[in-house]
Design a protein around this motif. Structure first.
Motif, PDB file in Angstrom:
ATOM      1  N   SER A 163       0.855  -1.192   0.000  1.00  0.00           N
ATOM      2  CA  SER A 163       0.000   0.000   0.000  1.00  0.00           C
ATOM      3  C   SER A 163       0.886   1.234   0.000  1.00  0.00           C
ATOM      4  CB  SER A 163      -0.867   0.006   1.252  1.00  0.00           C
ATOM      5  OG  SER A 163      -0.034   0.189   2.385  1.00  0.00           O
ATOM      6  N   THR A 164       0.261   2.385  -0.208  1.00  0.00           N
ATOM      7  CA  THR A 164       1.037   3.635  -0.188  1.00  0.00           C
ATOM      8  C   THR A 164       1.378   4.054   1.248  1.00  0.00           C
ATOM      9  OG1 THR A 164      -1.059   4.824  -0.332  1.00  0.00           O
ATOM     10  CG2 THR A 164       0.159   4.507  -2.390  1.00  0.00           C
ATOM     11  N   ARG A 165       0.960   3.232   2.242  1.00  0.00           N
ATOM     12  CA  ARG A 165       1.378   3.514   3.627  1.00  0.00           C
ATOM     13  C   ARG A 165       2.869   3.269   3.813  1.00  0.00           C
ATOM     14  NH1 ARG A 165      -3.199   0.480   4.167  1.00  0.00           N
ATOM     15  NH2 ARG A 165      -2.075  -1.418   4.680  1.00  0.00           N
ATOM     16  N   LEU A 166       3.454   2.457   2.914  1.00  0.00           N
ATOM     17  CA  LEU A 166       4.850   2.047   3.089  1.00  0.00           C
ATOM     18  C   LEU A 166       5.696   2.419   1.878  1.00  0.00           C
ATOM     19  CD1 LEU A 166       4.488  -1.600   4.440  1.00  0.00           C
ATOM     20  CD2 LEU A 166       4.749   0.488   5.770  1.00  0.00           C
ATOM     21  N   SER A 167       6.994   2.475   2.123  1.00  0.00           N
ATOM     22  CA  SER A 167       7.937   2.710   1.027  1.00  0.00           C
ATOM     23  C   SER A 167       8.018   1.448   0.150  1.00  0.00           C
ATOM     24  CB  SER A 167       9.306   3.011   1.641  1.00  0.00           C
ATOM     25  OG  SER A 167      10.312   2.626   0.763  1.00  0.00           O
ATOM     26  N   PRO A 168       8.220   1.609  -1.163  1.00  0.00           N
ATOM     27  CA  PRO A 168       8.383   0.441  -2.056  1.00  0.00           C
ATOM     28  C   PRO A 168       9.498  -0.500  -1.596  1.00  0.00           C
ATOM     29  CG  PRO A 168       8.243   2.483  -3.329  1.00  0.00           C
ATOM     30  CD  PRO A 168       8.285   2.878  -1.875  1.00  0.00           C
ATOM     31  N   HIS A 210       2.469  -4.582   5.619  1.00  0.00           N
ATOM     32  CA  HIS A 210       1.606  -3.999   6.655  1.00  0.00           C
ATOM     33  C   HIS A 210       0.147  -4.093   6.255  1.00  0.00           C
ATOM     34  CE1 HIS A 210      -0.844  -0.890   8.667  1.00  0.00           C
ATOM     35  NE2 HIS A 210      -0.199  -1.354   9.725  1.00  0.00           N
ATOM     36  N   LEU A 211      -0.650  -4.665   7.150  1.00  0.00           N
ATOM     37  CA  LEU A 211      -2.116  -4.638   6.984  1.00  0.00           C
ATOM     38  C   LEU A 211      -2.732  -4.137   8.282  1.00  0.00           C
ATOM     39  CD1 LEU A 211      -2.946  -7.985   5.123  1.00  0.00           C
ATOM     40  CD2 LEU A 211      -3.267  -5.658   4.237  1.00  0.00           C
ATOM     41  N   ASN A 212      -3.879  -3.519   8.158  1.00  0.00           N
ATOM     42  CA  ASN A 212      -4.634  -3.160   9.346  1.00  0.00           C
ATOM     43  C   ASN A 212      -5.474  -4.362   9.781  1.00  0.00           C
ATOM     44  OD1 ASN A 212      -4.037  -0.307  10.009  1.00  0.00           O
ATOM     45  ND2 ASN A 212      -4.662   0.001   7.883  1.00  0.00           N
ATOM     46  N   ASN A 244      -0.081  -4.962  11.492  1.00  0.00           N
ATOM     47  CA  ASN A 244       1.184  -5.705  11.551  1.00  0.00           C
ATOM     48  C   ASN A 244       1.448  -6.251  10.145  1.00  0.00           C
ATOM     49  OD1 ASN A 244       3.444  -7.023  12.591  1.00  0.00           O
ATOM     50  ND2 ASN A 244       2.329  -7.937  14.304  1.00  0.00           N
ATOM     51  N   TYR A 245       2.566  -6.951   9.972  1.00  0.00           N
ATOM     52  CA  TYR A 245       2.759  -7.617   8.682  1.00  0.00           C
ATOM     53  C   TYR A 245       1.940  -8.911   8.657  1.00  0.00           C
ATOM     54  CZ  TYR A 245       5.892 -11.294  10.460  1.00  0.00           C
ATOM     55  OH  TYR A 245       6.402 -12.387  11.113  1.00  0.00           O
TER      56      TYR A 245
END
Ligand code: IPD
Ligand code: CA
Ligand code: CA
Length: 263
Positions: A163-168, A210-212, A244-245
């Protein structure tokens, strides 16, 4: 019927009704006003997400007014009972908006110890209801489902999400390792649906850095009940709010996949 069995029956009925409501929006999506969450160009939301969550909340409230509800769109409403519902009204919002059918409704129920007891994921476009009650197996509609117990990565497709929550940088090394080991990945835009596909043996596993909790609690119980291995999503004591992942697969390939996270 005991309280849990009654909540299980209800959660399936609510997911189906919510699916019908969301599907009406989907079929008329050209009329939807698309909003950007937190100014991020790729994190989108529409009235369909909000209305669907509101519908689910109202239904739960009607039957179980004392239960806590935690939903992606309206956050946490604390109740007095020992049960907490964790809701993603539409998982796969981008796919939904752009007219791809890979989106779903995801509902989980967790108990006082924060163990997931009920999991329901509904794909209204294909009328596929994935559901599980802890200790009683996982189902797709009426049929019992099982994780595909492959022995190596080249025996199927691995679901992957970012997701765009994290860096590529958080996904590229994993993909590099996977492809070099002879594996192949897919991403359909809905983590919840891909987790349901792992439970049903259509995908051999899933990884997302990362997921909610609303994205994956239902999917993780489905996979456990279908005989798969998952990481301990609860390793962060605040997993409900922080996420978490997620890494999950059949037992034979799990350690190989986990080793890709170390490299
Ligand atoms: C997203 C989807 C996507 C995953 C993201 C989630 P949303 O949820 O599950 O597949 O990669 O991490 O945020 O925004 O469509 O509910
Ligand atoms: Ca989601
Ligand atoms: Ca969502």
């Amino acid at each position: 019927m005991d309280q849990l069995a009654e909540r299980y029956r209800l959660s399936k009925a609510i997911a189906k009704e919510a699916g019908k409501l969301a599907a009406d929006f989907y079929h008329n999506r050209k009329k939807l006003n698309i909003e950007k969450k937190k100014g991020d160009g790729q994190d989108l939301v529409t009235i369909a997400d909000k209305t669907t969550e509101e519908f689910i909340r109202k239904q739960i409230n009607h039957y179980y007014p004392q239960d806590t509800i935690f939903g992606e769109e309206s956050g946490l409403t604390v109740g007095q009972s020992k049960s907490t519902w964790v809701i993603d009204p539409i998982d796969g919002t981008s796919a939904f908006i752009f007219g791809l059918p890979s989106w779903c409704i995801s509902i989980a129920l967790i108990d006082e110890q924060q163990n997931t007891q009920i999991a329901v994921i509904y794909d209204p476009i294909h009328d596929e209801l994935f559901h599980a009650l802890r200790g009683h197996g996982a189902y797709l509609n009426e049929d019992k489902i099982f994780v595909n117990q492959v022995n190596s990565l080249n025996e199927g497709l691995l679901g992957v999400g970012i997701s765009t929550r994290l860096s590529p940088d958080k996904i590229i090394p994993f993909l590099d390792n996977l492809l070099h080991a002879g594996g192949m990945f897919v991403r359909n835009g809905s983590a919840a649906l891909m987790l349901a596909y792992v439970a049903a043996g259509k995908l051999i596993g899933y990884y997302e850095p990362h997921l909610n909790s609303w994205d994956c609690l239902a999917g993780l119980l489905l996979i456990q009940e279908a005989g798969g291995v998952t990481n301990n999503f609860k390793s962060d004591p605040n997993f409900l709010l922080n996420g978490n992942y997620v890494l999950t697969s059949s037992s034979e390939i799990y350690d190989t996949l986990a080793s890709f996270l170390m490299k």
